[in-house]
Design an enzyme around this catalytic site. Structure first.
Site, PDB file in Angstrom:
ATOM      1  N   THR B  12       0.896  -1.123   0.279  1.00 20.34           N
ATOM      2  CA  THR B  12      -0.431  -0.083  -0.093  1.00 20.34           C
ATOM      3  C   THR B  12       0.875   1.250   0.191  1.00 20.34           C
ATOM      4  OG1 THR B  12      -0.584  -1.343   1.527  1.00 20.34           O
ATOM      5  CG2 THR B  12      -2.150   0.273   1.220  1.00 20.34           C
ATOM      6  N   LYS B 102       8.635   0.799  11.473  1.00 19.70           N
ATOM      7  CA  LYS B 102       8.969   1.150  13.290  1.00 19.70           C
ATOM      8  C   LYS B 102       9.232   0.241  13.793  1.00 19.70           C
ATOM      9  CE  LYS B 102       4.293   0.043  12.399  1.00 19.70           C
ATOM     10  NZ  LYS B 102       3.675   0.335  11.150  1.00 19.70           N
ATOM     11  N   GLU B 126      10.538   9.233   8.934  1.00 15.51           N
ATOM     12  CA  GLU B 126       9.060  10.201   9.254  1.00 15.51           C
ATOM     13  C   GLU B 126       7.546   9.182   9.390  1.00 15.51           C
ATOM     14  OE1 GLU B 126       8.844  13.492  10.040  1.00 15.51           O
ATOM     15  OE2 GLU B 126       6.688  12.864  11.328  1.00 15.51           O
ATOM     16  N   VAL B 129       5.884   5.975  11.914  1.00  6.25           N
ATOM     17  CA  VAL B 129       5.347   7.003  13.524  1.00  6.25           C
ATOM     18  C   VAL B 129       4.451   7.852  13.120  1.00  6.25           C
ATOM     19  CG1 VAL B 129       5.336   7.885  16.010  1.00  6.25           C
ATOM     20  CG2 VAL B 129       7.315   6.908  15.215  1.00  6.25           C
ATOM     21  N   GLY B 184     -11.591  -4.151   6.911  1.00  2.49           N
ATOM     22  CA  GLY B 184      -9.970  -4.109   6.890  1.00  2.49           C
ATOM     23  C   GLY B 184      -8.930  -2.844   7.163  1.00  2.49           C
ATOM     24  N   GLU B 187      -6.089  -6.851  10.771  1.00  7.23           N
ATOM     25  CA  GLU B 187      -5.027  -7.633  10.671  1.00  7.23           C
ATOM     26  C   GLU B 187      -5.863  -9.235  10.640  1.00  7.23           C
ATOM     27  OE1 GLU B 187      -2.396  -7.074   8.995  1.00  7.23           O
ATOM     28  OE2 GLU B 187      -1.657  -4.733   9.012  1.00  7.23           O
ATOM     29  N   LYS B 202       6.643   2.532  18.315  1.00  6.64           N
ATOM     30  CA  LYS B 202       6.850   3.443  17.780  1.00  6.64           C
ATOM     31  C   LYS B 202       6.587   4.950  18.986  1.00  6.64           C
ATOM     32  CE  LYS B 202       2.534   2.953  14.618  1.00  6.64           C
ATOM     33  NZ  LYS B 202       1.682   3.118  13.953  1.00  6.64           N
ATOM     34  N   GLY B 299      -2.555   4.334   6.380  1.00  7.55           N
ATOM     35  CA  GLY B 299      -2.989   4.618   5.211  1.00  7.55           C
ATOM     36  C   GLY B 299      -1.955   5.209   4.045  1.00  7.55           C
TER      37      GLY B 299
END
Lengths: 425, 425
Positions: B12, B102, B126, B129, B184, B187, B202, B299
């Site tokens: 993704t 992470k 960047e 997290v 969705g 998981e 994180k 996302g």
């Protein structure tokens, strides 16, 4: 190598900046390599709660801008002059410049950044907008991958404090302003804050950073909070809104839509719960979605945090011995095309006083309809001195169309007055 | 000069990253100087909704990490291996590395950043997290002037989504989890999210950035949300709280207090209104005060925004031809001393079931008092199957003391069970 810093101005933020530079332990280790070489002030012998090395204070501000030993000049004088002249002199003399002065950047940014690029130096200004909130640097760096379309927020702490207290206490503007002045939250001359000028400076800067074009300060549509009444705040609340002074900039297909005005914000919107002197800035873009950054928008500590963050960035660039850094420098060329007021579309809140007689709401609806102003709601919400008080919320409509409809409405025999007209987010 | 980018992984976030690189118009102009030279995937012929130049895809991930033409390697594989090996190989071959992983940073950060410093290259993260929220860069740069003492927030979107829906619908964990999996938002194997591991990764990264010391991932006290019930959410609401999975790190005089757990957050606290898949991170320090950064925590779009922001930062460093940049590199040496669980102090919420008989509240109060656990409130809040349901909120107390008091309480004849124990912010 020790990097020498020259400070112009020792007011609240200047003193906060000097305090951090003089007490580096526990902060970023690069602070140990900075030295405050000179501080320019108006009066040498004014009492100050700050211990500085002897000989650091000077009234010759120009000498700081030109001192060949100084690497970084920090301008914290505020206002247009002599700030502008000193910034240009510092750049010409090869210094990086850090400033928290929104007015000089908003009004003279084009000249200043052109000079900076010509000199191969940076003008950093995290402290100019949003106090301690990191917003300038994220717009220049971390968010650079996006096509940004929106930057908006609450960027003036004084007006947010006044509006928050008006809402909490049901009090009127004049009374709260007076109390805010007594408590030090508003200046003796509150014009720059309450008339929206400070917010307009800041949104011009934010829009320029977000959309990559220069923005003429005078093209910002600007309306302050003097016309906001306790009545409107109460009615807004009944309709599910709070009134905030928002600064907004949208990249529209037809041009830049940029403005500052009191705004009815839906209670569930994240900006609605930003209260007191806090600021918050919302950034929207593709593929980011929306982020909101909130924090203390002014004050010695938060703004000095931003200023020293910029000093660190300049020192890091010096330390790395780098060439010209494309994310720190300004690469804007043209000015943005801004939309004229008449073409700026938004929803509106209109409060009207009319004779309390049948048929008035129908007449109002007809006037709005004639100018294609579509209405979301029209409610007779109360009475005032024998008159009916009617509140209208429109759908999105151009300012020009709304004004034309209001002209017809003002000519209605039954209409007494239109006491309030605000935009709705 | 064109800067060549190699991408490891085309899930993704990888696809989102490739999409931005392939469509630079209207974004930062530096994007025009980037070229996606190679993309490493597991299966060459999997159908993809993305047009890439022919020949870009390869299954030889190692060849991307070592390709002498590539300047920036972007690791978006996730997980510990082969991510760790490929990052180390890329650094050894002189590439800057951008990652959104992470887990690999939280578990192998010390090794990776040591290798980066030795190679004179950067590892930027960047996207690891807070998705699209700019937080890593502000902690490294704009906030560097501060002595930070607090970094905390909602850093896992899946659990925040589940808790938000549980609160809105009065539903139980298992039912909402199942629905979140169907939609969705969770998981098939939800362990890393619901047991707090992702949040622990994180907060270890954030604490390390905020406090300037390495943090051992295994020293993060970690408790997930499986034990949160609809009953507790309802009682918390009656007492003025919402339950959120918070990740918290405080710099205490005795050491680093770092943990992830469900927490009762006062309804007026800014983190209380962060709902759905949004993340928010609050940073506190001197002289900053507090800032809160909120936005989409995961996302394709938001995370790709952060990843490409880092690619821009790496490209800008290359463009500027700079030496080693002290704000981009990691300068941590030692590991932080972390507080053991027993010494971590906070307020607590305890729900108890007991026989419904007089004197029970007195007995409970005595047990708490014996271990110096001071109480804010003790309320018989309801009944359940003939038993009295009692909710206790303590003042701040060490975990060890509270456990000792609960041991005494569990031995009381009237006590049936202690179904819930959560911390209170």
């Amino acid at each position: 190598m020790i990097w020498q810093v020259g400070l112009l101005g020792l007011g609240t933020v200047g003193a906060g900046t000097a305090a951090i530079l003089g007490d580096p332990a526990g902060r970023h280790p690069l602070l140990e390599k900075l030295h405050l070489r000179a501080v320019g002030v108006r009066h040498l012998h004014k009492p100050r709660h700050l211990s500085l090395e002897p000989g650091v204070l000077t009234t010759h501000l120009e000498s700081i801008a030109t001192d060949p030993e100084i690497h970084i000049v920090v301008e914290l004088l505020g206002g247009l002059e002599p700030a502008r002249t000193l910034i240009l002199a510092a750049l010409q003399h090869g210094k990086h410049v850090v400033t928290a002065n929104k007015a000089v950047i908003a009004h003279h940014g084009a000249e200043i950044f052109t000079a900076a690029t010509a000199a191969g130096r940076y003008v950093l200004m995290e402290g100019a907008v949003g106090g301690g909130i990191p917003i300038v640097q994220p717009l220049k760096q971390a968010l650079g991958a996006n096509r940004l379309h929106t930057v908006m927020g609450i960027v003036n702490g004084t007006t947010n404090y006044i509006l928050t207290r008006m809402a909490q206490e049901g009090a009127d503007f004049a009374a709260v302003l007076q109390d805010a002045q007594r408590l030090g939250y508003a200046e003796a001359d509150p014009t720059a804050d309450v008339d929206g000028w400070d917010a307009a400076d800041k949104i011009a800067i934010l829009a320029s950073l977000a959309f990559g074009e220069r923005v003429k300060r005078e093209s910002v549509v600007c309306e302050g909070i003097r016309a906001v009444t306790a009545t409107d705040i109460a009615y807004a609340e009944r309709l599910g809104y709070v009134i905030k002074l928002l600064a907004l900039a949208y990249q529209r297909p037809a041009g830049l839509d940029i403005r500052v005005h009191p705004t009815l914000v839906p209670q569930a919107h994240p900006l609605a719960s930003v209260n007191g002197v806090n600021n918050a800035i919302l950034v929207g873009g593709d593929p980011l979605g929306e982020v909101m950054l909130e924090g203390p928008g002014a004050g010695a500590g938060p703004t000095a945090s931003a200023v020293v963050g910029d000093i660190l960035t300049a020192a890091a660039a010096l330390e790395a011995g780098l060439g010209f850094h494309p994310l720190l420098s300004c690469n804007h060329e043209g000015f943005a095309e801004t939309l004229p007021l008449a073409q700026i579309a938004s929803r509106f809140y209109v409060r009207l006083l009319s004779q309390d007689q049948p048929g008035v709401i129908g007449q109002l609806g007809t006037c709005f309809g004639r100018h294609a102003v579509s209405l979301e709601s029209i409610v007779q919400i109360g009475h005032q001195e024998g008159l009916a008080e009617i509140v209208v919320i429109t759908h999105e409509v151009n300012h020009g169309q709304l004004q034309a409809a209001l002209e017809d409405i003002r000519a209605l025999a039954a209409l007494q007055s239109v006491p309030s007209l605000f935009r709705v987010l």
